[in-house]
Enzyme design. Structure first.
Site, PDB file in Angstrom:
ATOM      1  CE1 TYR A 139      -7.902   3.192  10.861  1.00  0.00           C
ATOM      2  CE2 TYR A 139      -9.527   4.767  10.030  1.00  0.00           C
ATOM      3  CZ  TYR A 139      -8.276   4.179   9.954  1.00  0.00           C
ATOM      4  OH  TYR A 139      -7.384   4.587   8.990  1.00  0.00           O
ATOM      5  CB  SER A 148      -7.193   8.430   8.844  1.00  0.00           C
ATOM      6  OG  SER A 148      -8.450   8.177   8.243  1.00  0.00           O
ATOM      7  NE  ARG A 173       1.964  -6.867  10.435  1.00  0.00           N
ATOM      8  CZ  ARG A 173       0.634  -6.896  10.434  1.00  0.00           C
ATOM      9  NH1 ARG A 173      -0.014  -7.399  11.451  1.00  0.00           N
ATOM     10  NH2 ARG A 173      -0.048  -6.429   9.411  1.00  0.00           N
ATOM     11  CE  LYS A 207      -4.803   5.626  11.000  1.00  0.00           C
ATOM     12  NZ  LYS A 207      -3.359   5.543  10.712  1.00  0.00           N
ATOM     13  CG  ASN A 266       2.421   3.521   5.890  1.00  0.00           C
ATOM     14  OD1 ASN A 266       1.414   4.078   5.458  1.00  0.00           O
ATOM     15  ND2 ASN A 266       2.681   2.245   5.654  1.00  0.00           N
ATOM     16  N   GLY A 283       0.788  -1.233   0.000  1.00  0.00           N
ATOM     17  CA  GLY A 283       0.000   0.000   0.000  1.00  0.00           C
ATOM     18  C   GLY A 283       0.817   1.278   0.000  1.00  0.00           C
ATOM     19  CD  GLU A 335      -2.410  -5.854   0.811  1.00  0.00           C
ATOM     20  OE1 GLU A 335      -2.184  -6.046   2.022  1.00  0.00           O
ATOM     21  OE2 GLU A 335      -1.617  -6.179  -0.079  1.00  0.00           O
ATOM     22  CG  PHE A 336      -7.816   0.849   4.910  1.00  0.00           C
ATOM     23  CD1 PHE A 336      -7.115   1.189   6.049  1.00  0.00           C
ATOM     24  CD2 PHE A 336      -9.174   1.150   4.852  1.00  0.00           C
ATOM     25  CE1 PHE A 336      -7.743   1.826   7.116  1.00  0.00           C
ATOM     26  CE2 PHE A 336      -9.811   1.782   5.911  1.00  0.00           C
ATOM     27  CZ  PHE A 336      -9.097   2.121   7.041  1.00  0.00           C
ATOM     28  CB  VAL A 362      -6.043   5.497  -0.087  1.00  0.00           C
ATOM     29  CG1 VAL A 362      -4.883   5.203  -1.033  1.00  0.00           C
ATOM     30  CG2 VAL A 362      -5.924   6.912   0.470  1.00  0.00           C
TER      31      VAL A 362
END
Ligand code: 8X3
Length: 249
Positions: free
Chosen positions: A149, A136, A34, A153, A83, A13, A185-186, A182
Site C-alpha cells: 500500500y 497518502s 464503479r 502511494k 481520487n 468518502g 470506508e477505507f 481519515v
C-alpha cells in the site's frame, strides 16, 4: 462558462465529499466510479450540471471507452481529481495475498496513470488546468504490514513530481494531497468488511473526515492560476506520522 472537474472514486468518502465541495464552488462535474446507483444519488443533490461515468480505473479499455463517450458539454476537463484507490489487507509481506497486492497496484497506481493519460488530451493548455492526485501519509512513511500500500502511494508521489515537470510548458498544474487518518470506508475495505476491526482504527483517534480533505481540495482548486499547492500533507492534530498517533482514552 463554468469549469469542469472530473473526480474518480466519486461514489463515497473523499471523492463524494469533494464532488459536493466543488459543486458549491460552481464546477460542473464528471462523476466517475464503479457504483452507478450511488453516483446517480449524488448527482441528484448537485446544483450544477453533472454526468456519470461508470468504470473501474484499473480497466484501461473501459477508461478509454468511457472518457471517449463524454458529450461536448463535458469534454473539456479543467480539473482532474485522481481520487480512486484503496487498501486491501494489512499483513506482513511474508503472508500477504498476491491478489491484494495486485488490487492495490492495479487501482492506486496503474488506474491513476490510465485515467491521467486519457484525460490529458481533454485538458485545455494554458488555461489554469489542475491535476490533484490522492496520495497518502503512507507515501511519505513506509509502515509494517502495509508495504505494498505504501509503495503504491509512493508511486503516486513520484508520478506527481514527474508529471508536474512534463506539464510545465502546458501550464497545467500538478499537485498531490497526502492525508493521514481519515474516517471513511477505507478501513472497512482494507479489512474486507470486518466493520469491528475497521471501527477500532478510528477509536479515540480523533480522525479527519472526508469533508476536511474535500475542503482543502476545494481550496487548492480555487487558488489563483499562478499558485500551485503542489504537495499537501494533512493529518489529524494528534497524528505525527503514518505510524504515530496518540489516542484519547
Ligand atoms: C490512508 C492513511 O495511515 O492508513 O492512506 O496509511 S494510512
Amino acid at each position: 462558462m463554468s469549469k469542469t472537474a472530473l473526480i474518480t472514486g466519486a461514489s463515497s468518502g473523499i471523492g463524494r465529499a469533494t464532488a459536493r465541495a466543488l459543486d458549491k464552488e460552481g464546477f460542473q462535474l464528471v462523476l466517475c466510479g464503479r457504483r452507478e446507483e450511488r453516483l446517480k444519488e449524488l448527482q441528484q443533490e448537485l446544483t450544477h450540471p453533472s454526468t456519470v461515468l461508470v468504470f473501474d480505473v484499473s480497466d484501461y479499455g473501459a477508461v478509454k471507452q468511457q472518457l471517449a463517450s463524454l458529450s461536448d458539454t463535458f469534454r473539456s476537463i479543467d480539473v482532474l481529481i485522481n481520487n480512486a484507490g484503496n487498501a486491501h489487507g494489512l499483513d506482513p509481506a511474508q503472508s500477504a495475498s498476491i491478489d491484494d497486492w495486485d488490487a492495490m497496484i492495479d487501482s492506486n497506481v496503474k488506474g491513476l496513470f490510465y485515467v491521467t493519460k486519457e484525460v490529458l488530451p481533454l485538458m485545455p493548455k494554458k488555461n489554469g488546468g489542475l491535476i490533484i492526485n490522492m496520495g497518502s501519509i503512507a507515501a511519505k512513511n513506509g509502515y509494517a504490514n502495509g508495504s505494498v500500500y505504501c509503495a503504491s502511494k509512493a508511486a503516486v508521489d513520484k508520478f506527481t513530481e514527474g508529471l508536474r515537470l512534463d506539464l510545465l510548458a502546458d501550464q497545467i498544474r500538478v499537485a498531490a494531497i497526502h492525508p493521514g487518518l481519515v474516517h471513511t470506508e477505507f478501513s472497512a475495505v482494507r479489512f474486507k468488511g470486518d466493520t469491528e476491526k475497521a471501527a477500532k482504527v478510528y477509536e479515540g483517534a480523533n480522525p479527519l473526515y472526508a469533508e476536511d480533505i474535500a475542503e482543502i481540495i476545494a481550496f487548492m482548486v480555487t487558488r489563483p492560476l499562478h499558485v500551485n499547492l503542489a504537495d499537501v500533507v494533512v493529518m489529524p492534530a494528534n497524528q505525527g506520522n503514518a505510524f504515530t498517533l496518540v489516542r484519547q482514552q
